[in-house]
Design an enzyme around this catalytic site. Structure first.
Site, PDB file in Angstrom:
ATOM      1  N   GLU A 121     -12.708 -25.027  -4.996  1.00  0.00           N
ATOM      2  CA  GLU A 121     -13.943 -24.222  -5.089  1.00  0.00           C
ATOM      3  C   GLU A 121     -14.112 -23.335  -3.850  1.00  0.00           C
ATOM      4  O   GLU A 121     -15.171 -23.323  -3.229  1.00  0.00           O
ATOM      5  CB  GLU A 121     -15.150 -25.141  -5.281  1.00  0.00           C
ATOM      6  CG  GLU A 121     -15.045 -26.004  -6.520  1.00  0.00           C
ATOM      7  CD  GLU A 121     -16.351 -26.720  -6.878  1.00  0.00           C
ATOM      8  OE1 GLU A 121     -17.205 -26.899  -5.987  1.00  0.00           O
ATOM      9  OE2 GLU A 121     -16.522 -27.060  -8.058  1.00  0.00           O
ATOM     10  N   GLU A 267     -13.231 -30.264 -13.359  1.00  0.00           N
ATOM     11  CA  GLU A 267     -14.144 -31.380 -13.102  1.00  0.00           C
ATOM     12  C   GLU A 267     -15.278 -31.316 -14.109  1.00  0.00           C
ATOM     13  O   GLU A 267     -15.858 -30.247 -14.318  1.00  0.00           O
ATOM     14  CB  GLU A 267     -14.769 -31.306 -11.703  1.00  0.00           C
ATOM     15  CG  GLU A 267     -13.788 -31.347 -10.551  1.00  0.00           C
ATOM     16  CD  GLU A 267     -14.493 -31.272  -9.181  1.00  0.00           C
ATOM     17  OE1 GLU A 267     -15.737 -31.388  -9.120  1.00  0.00           O
ATOM     18  OE2 GLU A 267     -13.798 -31.093  -8.182  1.00  0.00           O
TER      19      GLU A 267
END
Ligand SMILES: *[C@@H]1O[C@H](CO)[C@@H](O)[C@H](O)[C@H]1NC(C)=O
Ligand SMILES: *[C@@H]1O[C@H](CO)[C@@H](O)[C@H](O)[C@H]1NC(C)=O
Ligand SMILES: *[C@@H]1O[C@H](CO)[C@@H](O)[C@H](O)[C@H]1NC(C)=O
Ligand SMILES: *[C@@H]1O[C@H](CO)[C@@H](O)[C@H](O)[C@H]1NC(C)=O
Ligand SMILES: *[C@@H]1O[C@H](CO)[C@@H](O)[C@H](O)[C@H]1NC(C)=O
Length: 487
Positions: A121, A267
């Site tokens: 991220e 995720e």
């Protein structure tokens, strides 16, 4: 009714869809290691297989873990921590070294590595653009290194991105989706590169965060059981925020000319403690709803069919930063010791299978002593010291131990410190306040845990593995210094 889409996960999330593969894709799981007491890797690998999970996603190249995955039959995504992006962006040689050490050697050893995840991220707004200039060159260098190592057909690069790289503006319709204006040029370059190299887009999607950040977010829209006022997007019906979020990405890709790019949900999950919306019941509802769709290859309105996803996460991690919130240490399908948290049908079995043969410390706890004086100024100091150096995220409103009284709270903090410090005698010496007991102080859902035997990770201790030695001397010094300062 405002934009639900704009409340999609900012901090955490995972969604993976790989439409290019015809056979059963199965389910993956994220295996994080930011814990004070890790289960031995071989035990974890067995647990993963016992549960019918086919794929694991790692956040770095932990040698012992990769070694345990050798010849396991599990597919592996190996992560590169953001801190390494700068070095990898500057030099192909650094990327070649990384690939040699952390990919090639393990592939030779029988680890079925399928992906190299470059960064984690990296474009998250909380990073303030720190990786804006390094992420793309790092991706390119890792890809070049994989080609040079002769592994580029087998191991694909990707970047796990948070869903905040795209949005649908002020609209709640996925068809208004596009990359966020400030990162659009970079995203299009990255997407083109992934497409050119037969790679996939990895996105983390977190309906829980939607609910956490917005008290007005409609609860039912976060789950998969239907929603009273679905969004009608030109005939495509959206009854949950996961589908809407995912398809906002599909539209963003399509608008920029990459409508066929595979998507991996890196995720996805729901935490069980540390917040009023983080509990066993919601986590079970979310994960079972998601798994039922996975098993039935439901897909989303824009991408019907199999979804390639990695659940977040395998076990609770008690050393994670709680900057995103107290829930951050409670994403596991299993507690830290590999005990299942709730009923979940992942594969063919109807229930989760726990870790076998886990060794615990002795059945004893550190608690507030009956003779302790609660007016003692050292109480507050001791509790804040214990909580700062252990884990008190199960205390507070709406949590599993939220109903404890003040004495229970203090005992919980002392015990957490004591267990995390391996039950050292010196870790239960809060001045005139604490005592060791052999009677379990747990009540109902509030568990006073006993830690597991420490597993020696000295040969590889990468990011965030906290193993602070018990130094209760510090407590005394700390308390005395504070007392003198106050006086
Ligand atoms: C291999 O990965 C580990 C863990 O992420 C890292 O610490 C190490 O620097 C990497 N090795 C090379 C040669 O890049
Ligand atoms: C990002 O910026 C904010 C505000 O300027 C600051 O508080 C924070 O520490 C910064 N974070 C990072 C990772 O640099
Ligand atoms: C996407 O795939 C479909 C079917 O394989 C094909 O007809 C279409 O041209 C592709 N579109 C793009 C943008 O590659
Ligand atoms: C127990 O501790 C939690 C978290 O620190 C706090 O929110 C709560 O008010 C405390 N309860 C009592 C009864 O002191
Ligand atoms: C513990 O209590 C005793 C008697 O009440 C007192 O003399 C002593 O100073 C206390 N010790 C500490 C470390 O506070």
């Amino acid at each position: 009714m405002g934009s639900f889409l704009s409340f999609r996960g900012f901090i955490l999330g995972l969604l993976c869809l790989n439409v290019s593969v015809g056979f059963v894709i199965g389910i993956g799981v994220n295996w994080g290691t930011q814990d004070t007491h890790a289960i031995p890797p071989a035990t974890v690998v067995k647990m993963i297989k016992d549960n019918g999970i086919q794929k694991v996603k790692l956040f770095d190249a932990d040698y012992n873990i990769l070694n345990a995955l050798s010849k396991s039959g599990l597919q592996v995504m190996v992560g590169i921590p953001n801190e390494m992006l700068s070095d990898l962006s500057k030099s192909v040689a650094a990327a070649e070294n990384w690939v040699a050490k952390n990919i090639s050697s393990h592939v030779s050893n029988g680890v079925d590595i399928r992906y190299a995840a470059v960064g984690n991220e990296p474009l998250l707004s909380t990073f303030n653009g720190s990786f804006l200039t390094t992420i793309f060159p790092a991706l390119q260098n890792v890809q070049s290194a994989l080609i040079k190592a002769g592994l580029s057909n087998q191991v694909k690069v990707t970047i796990p991105l948070n869903a905040d790289v795209y949005d649908s503006g002020s609209s709640d319709k996925p068809s208004d989706g596009d990359f966020r204006a400030d990162t659009k040029d970079l995203m299009v370059e990255i997407v083109k590169f992934l497409s050119d190299n037969g790679a996939a887009f990895t996105v983390n999607i977190y309906p829980f965060i939607s609910l956490y950040l917005n008290p007005n977010f409609p609860v039912d829209y976060a789950f998969f059981n239907g929603y009273s006022t679905p969004i009608d997007d030109n005939g495509k019906i959206y009854e949950n925020v996961f589908d809407a979020n995912h398809d906002t990405l599909v539209w963003a890709l399509q608008k920029n000319g990459y409508g066929n790019l595979s998507i991996i949900v890196g995720e996805i999950g729901w935490p069980t403690d540390g917040d009023r919306n983080a509990n066993l019941q919601y986590a079970q509802r979310f994960n079972q709803g998601f798994m039922t769709r996975i098993k039935n290859n439901v897909g989303t309105p824009m991408r019907p069919g199999p979804v390639d996803a990695y659940l977040f996460s395998l076990v609770d991690e008690d050393a994670k930063s709680i900057q995103p919130g107290n829930f951050e240490r409670h994403w596991g399908l299993f507690y830290f010791d590999g005990t299942p948290k709730y009923q979940l049908s992942l594969g063919t079995a109807n229930a989760l299978v726990g870790a076998s043969g886990v060794q615990y410390l002795a059945k004893k706890w550190c608690v507030l002593s009956s003779s302790a004086n609660l007016d003692d100024p050292q109480v507050a100091l001791s509790v804040s010291y214990a909580c700062a150096n252990a884990d008190c995220t199960s205390l507070g409103y709406g949590t599993s131990c939220g109903n404890l009284d003040i004495k229970g709270n203090i005992s919980y903090a002392f015990n957490s410190y004591y267990q995390i410090h391996d039950q050292l005698d010196t870790a239960c010496k809060f001045p005139n306040l604490s005592t060791v007991t052999t009677s379990d102080p747990s009540t109902g859902d509030c568990k006073f845990r006993i830690m597991i035997q420490p597993y020696d990770t000295s040969s590889s201790s990468p990011n965030g593995r906290v193993r602070a030695p018990g130094k209760p001397v510090c407590i005394f010094l700390f308390v005395f210094v504070l007392l003198f300062t106050i006086m």
